[in-house]
Scaffold this motif. Structure first.
Motif, PDB file in Angstrom:
ATOM      1  N   THR A 114       0.862  -1.171   0.000  1.00  0.00           N
ATOM      2  CA  THR A 114       0.000   0.000   0.000  1.00  0.00           C
ATOM      3  C   THR A 114       0.904   1.227   0.000  1.00  0.00           C
ATOM      4  O   THR A 114       2.022   1.187   0.510  1.00  0.00           O
ATOM      5  CB  THR A 114      -0.924   0.057   1.236  1.00  0.00           C
ATOM      6  OG1 THR A 114      -0.117   0.098   2.412  1.00  0.00           O
ATOM      7  CG2 THR A 114      -1.863  -1.130   1.273  1.00  0.00           C
ATOM      8  N   ARG A 115       0.424   2.294  -0.609  1.00  0.00           N
ATOM      9  CA  ARG A 115       1.163   3.557  -0.608  1.00  0.00           C
ATOM     10  C   ARG A 115       0.232   4.634  -0.076  1.00  0.00           C
ATOM     11  O   ARG A 115      -0.885   4.792  -0.553  1.00  0.00           O
ATOM     12  CB  ARG A 115       1.623   3.933  -2.016  1.00  0.00           C
ATOM     13  CG  ARG A 115       2.664   2.990  -2.567  1.00  0.00           C
ATOM     14  CD  ARG A 115       3.198   3.421  -3.904  1.00  0.00           C
ATOM     15  NE  ARG A 115       2.139   3.541  -4.899  1.00  0.00           N
ATOM     16  CZ  ARG A 115       2.258   4.231  -6.032  1.00  0.00           C
ATOM     17  NH1 ARG A 115       3.353   4.867  -6.309  1.00  0.00           N
ATOM     18  NH2 ARG A 115       1.260   4.275  -6.893  1.00  0.00           N
ATOM     19  N   THR A 116       0.704   5.351   0.925  1.00  0.00           N
ATOM     20  CA  THR A 116      -0.068   6.448   1.497  1.00  0.00           C
ATOM     21  C   THR A 116       0.837   7.664   1.624  1.00  0.00           C
ATOM     22  O   THR A 116       2.060   7.544   1.666  1.00  0.00           O
ATOM     23  CB  THR A 116      -0.627   6.081   2.891  1.00  0.00           C
ATOM     24  OG1 THR A 116       0.467   5.707   3.740  1.00  0.00           O
ATOM     25  CG2 THR A 116      -1.613   4.927   2.812  1.00  0.00           C
ATOM     26  N   SER A 117       0.223   8.826   1.700  1.00  0.00           N
ATOM     27  CA  SER A 117       1.005  10.049   1.879  1.00  0.00           C
ATOM     28  C   SER A 117       1.564  10.095   3.295  1.00  0.00           C
ATOM     29  O   SER A 117       0.912   9.687   4.255  1.00  0.00           O
ATOM     30  CB  SER A 117       0.133  11.276   1.634  1.00  0.00           C
ATOM     31  OG  SER A 117      -0.259  11.325   0.290  1.00  0.00           O
TER      32      SER A 117
ATOM     33  N   LYS B  39       5.655   9.407  -0.219  1.00  0.00           N
ATOM     34  CA  LYS B  39       4.735   8.272  -0.095  1.00  0.00           C
ATOM     35  C   LYS B  39       5.350   7.239   0.850  1.00  0.00           C
ATOM     36  O   LYS B  39       6.535   6.930   0.758  1.00  0.00           O
ATOM     37  CB  LYS B  39       4.482   7.603  -1.445  1.00  0.00           C
ATOM     38  CG  LYS B  39       3.762   8.468  -2.439  1.00  0.00           C
ATOM     39  CD  LYS B  39       2.328   8.668  -2.023  1.00  0.00           C
ATOM     40  CE  LYS B  39       1.556   9.428  -3.084  1.00  0.00           C
ATOM     41  NZ  LYS B  39       0.217   9.729  -2.676  1.00  0.00           N
TER      42      LYS B  39
END
Length: 112
Positions: A34-37, A45
């Motif tokens: 998963t990539r989140t800010s 990221k």
């Protein structure tokens, strides 16, 4: 926890940041990451491995060991040792050629 910037990963692998981004997009689409800010910097990221990704990682070592065993099975142990010694000699004398268009700052990059 191991932390690397996109630039560090691309430099370490001899690829471009765009290639790393594309790879991450593919891993994310398959549900492996998963990539989140980042809560500290919206330009960054944060990448996390999912449980599905952990399963792939866990099985990787065993799969590679089995593949190597099958590949080298036709050779005796002495022949395998000899092959390894010969390959090590070759590697010691390899010069990495310059690559035009490599990542900026890459010592292998040739001026255009």
């Amino acid at each position: 926890m191991l932390r690397r910037s996109l630039g560090q990963v691309s430099h370490g692998t001899g690829t471009t940041p765009a290639s790393v981004t594309s790879l991450l997009q593919g891993l994310e689409a398959r549900g492996f990451i998963t990539r989140t800010s980042s809560p500290h910097d919206s330009r960054v990221k944060v990448v996390r491995v999912t449980p599905e990704g952990e399963q792939i990682i866990a099985g990787f070592d065993e799969a590679m060991r089995a593949a190597f065993e099958a590949f080298y099975a036709p050779l005796s142990e002495a022949e395998q040792d000899q092959l390894l010694a010969l390959l090590e000699r070759l590697v010691e004398n390899v010069e990495v050629p310059s690559r035009p268009g490599g990542p900026p700052g890459d010592p292998r990059r040739r001026p255009l």
